[in-house]
Design a protein around this motif. Structure first.
Motif, PDB file in Angstrom:
ATOM      1  N   ASN A  52       0.139   2.767  -8.940  1.00  0.00           N
ATOM      2  CA  ASN A  52      -1.154   3.462  -9.002  1.00  0.00           C
ATOM      3  C   ASN A  52      -2.317   2.523  -9.327  1.00  0.00           C
ATOM      4  O   ASN A  52      -3.328   2.930  -9.897  1.00  0.00           O
ATOM      5  CB  ASN A  52      -1.116   4.605 -10.025  1.00  0.00           C
ATOM      6  N   VAL A  53      -2.172   1.259  -8.962  1.00  0.00           N
ATOM      7  CA  VAL A  53      -3.238   0.275  -9.125  1.00  0.00           C
ATOM      8  C   VAL A  53      -3.980   0.123  -7.799  1.00  0.00           C
ATOM      9  O   VAL A  53      -3.346  -0.035  -6.746  1.00  0.00           O
ATOM     10  CB  VAL A  53      -2.669  -1.094  -9.566  1.00  0.00           C
ATOM     11  N   VAL A  54      -5.300   0.179  -7.838  1.00  0.00           N
ATOM     12  CA  VAL A  54      -6.099   0.059  -6.615  1.00  0.00           C
ATOM     13  C   VAL A  54      -6.016  -1.362  -6.069  1.00  0.00           C
ATOM     14  O   VAL A  54      -6.318  -2.330  -6.769  1.00  0.00           O
ATOM     15  CB  VAL A  54      -7.571   0.419  -6.880  1.00  0.00           C
ATOM     16  N   GLU A  55      -5.585  -1.496  -4.810  1.00  0.00           N
ATOM     17  CA  GLU A  55      -5.516  -2.811  -4.163  1.00  0.00           C
ATOM     18  C   GLU A  55      -6.605  -2.977  -3.097  1.00  0.00           C
ATOM     19  O   GLU A  55      -6.976  -4.098  -2.767  1.00  0.00           O
ATOM     20  CB  GLU A  55      -4.141  -3.023  -3.530  1.00  0.00           C
ATOM     21  N   TYR A  90      -3.802   2.542  -3.151  1.00  0.00           N
ATOM     22  CA  TYR A  90      -3.109   2.168  -4.376  1.00  0.00           C
ATOM     23  C   TYR A  90      -1.709   1.636  -4.050  1.00  0.00           C
ATOM     24  O   TYR A  90      -1.110   1.997  -3.039  1.00  0.00           O
ATOM     25  CB  TYR A  90      -2.946   3.380  -5.294  1.00  0.00           C
ATOM     26  N   TYR A 100       0.845  -1.185   0.000  1.00  0.00           N
ATOM     27  CA  TYR A 100       0.000   0.000   0.000  1.00  0.00           C
ATOM     28  C   TYR A 100       0.887   1.244   0.000  1.00  0.00           C
ATOM     29  O   TYR A 100       1.688   1.452   0.912  1.00  0.00           O
ATOM     30  CB  TYR A 100      -0.918   0.020   1.220  1.00  0.00           C
ATOM     31  N   GLN A 103      -9.852   4.533  -1.198  1.00  0.00           N
ATOM     32  CA  GLN A 103      -9.138   3.645  -2.099  1.00  0.00           C
ATOM     33  C   GLN A 103      -7.652   3.712  -1.787  1.00  0.00           C
ATOM     34  O   GLN A 103      -7.104   4.796  -1.590  1.00  0.00           O
ATOM     35  CB  GLN A 103      -9.363   4.035  -3.569  1.00  0.00           C
TER      36      GLN A 103
END
Length: 328
Positions: free
Chosen positions: A179-182, A175, A156, A173
């Motif tokens: 920059n990918v949402v986890e 990321y 994160y 949210q």
């Protein structure tokens, strides 16, 4: 000309003073006061956790009451497996309640305030108060953007949160560095200074066995971790004793470790198990750690990692990567 300049400067100064006087209190101070003064809160919502191509969804409920002793209750229900797990802190201690095994695990510790938790309003407030946090006032509320550090979820990297005009959280949210949402939580119920039912924070003495769908059968074991820290699988073995079968995986390399996997059966009667270990939770998993060993219960399988080389967060990463492999 000189007189005009002086008059202009005076006008600018007057406007500046008026702006200071008329400007509402900042969101940071407003939220801080809310958190300090409230007796408790309830947050309910839907949570999504993404890891690669895998997406897991949960129903989330968080309850907090200040009182003489701070009490917390976090309920997480896996929507696919229909399995619920609760973590409860009250005056008697900290408890992990697992209906699918008909067991209650009790341990000591200062959970949940020992480390940041994305679902806690206290953690959200801490993030808002950070010096480098960006706060954007919008028509419908406030958008918060900040870098974050969650020790039990090291991927994160940064987080967005949205609060409404009244300072109630609406969604968040988190990321990774790419920059990918986890992690995503959408809150559908937020109550501050709520009244709780009498037994809301009470530790149950008996549990109702829940109907659940198991994704892992005995014949599926052993599972193999994706995250092995460049180590290689050197040996596998199976040991049966006491009616249980243990699958043992031994890895060696820069970091040596051993994984043991055991399918567990639910107890006929509710059992309370005293755990002389520290608890770690990484949102969807709850681990027990004693310095060189971590155990996690997932879908009625006990995953244990033994190592003198791995940090507790790395042990959790190993176990988490098995879960990802299962869901493919």
């Amino acid at each position: 000309m000189k007189t005009k300049i002086i008059a202009g400067a005076g006008t600018i100064l007057l406007i500046a003073v008026l702006l200071v006087v008329l400007r509402p209190a900042s969101f940071t101070s407003t939220l801080q006061k809310q958190v300090d003064k409230m007796d408790g809160y309830v947050l309910k919502g839907d949570m999504e956790i993404s890891k690669g191509e895998n997406l897991k969804t949960y129903a989330l409920e968080v309850g907090y009451h200040k009182g003489d002793v701070q009490q917390f209750k976090v309920s997480l229900t896996d929507k696919e497996l229909n399995q619920e797990q609760q973590i409860l802190k009250n005056k008697d201690g900290v408890f992990v309640i697992t209906p699918s095994l008909n067991q209650i695990f009790k341990f000591e510790g200062d959970w949940p305030l020992n480390t940041p938790k994305p679902y806690l309003l206290q953690t959200m407030n801490d993030i808002v108060q950070q010096k480098d946090t960006k706060i954007k006032k919008e028509k419908e509320g406030y958008l918060i953007s900040a870098k974050v550090n969650y020790p039990s979820s090291q991927s994160y990297h940064h987080e967005d949160m949205h609060f409404d005009k009244d300072g109630k959280i609406q969604w968040l949210q988190i990321y990774n560095e790419d920059n990918v949402v986890e992690l995503k939580i959408v809150f559908n119920k937020v109550e501050y200074n709520t009244n709780f039912e009498k037994d809301y924070f009470k530790t149950p003495t008996t549990l109702e066995k829940e109907k659940s769908t198991s994704a892992i059968a005995e014949e599926d074991l052993p599972l193999y971790p994706v995250q092995v820290f460049s180590s290689k699988l050197e040996n596998t073995s199976v040991v049966s004793s006491g009616g249980e079968t243990r699958h043992i995986l031994e890895y060696s390399g820069d970091k040596d470790f051993t994984v043991i996997e055991t399918k567990k059966k639910a107890s006929d009667e509710t059992q309370t198990v005293i755990m002389p270990l520290d608890m770690m939770d990484s949102m969807e998993l709850i681990g027990f750690y004693d310095g060189s060993h971590m155990s996690v219960m997932y879908d009625n399988v006990e995953f244990s990692v033994y190592s003198e080389d791995l940090e507790p967060e790395e042990m959790m990463d190993v176990i988490s990567s098995m879960q990802v492999a299962v869901m493919k």
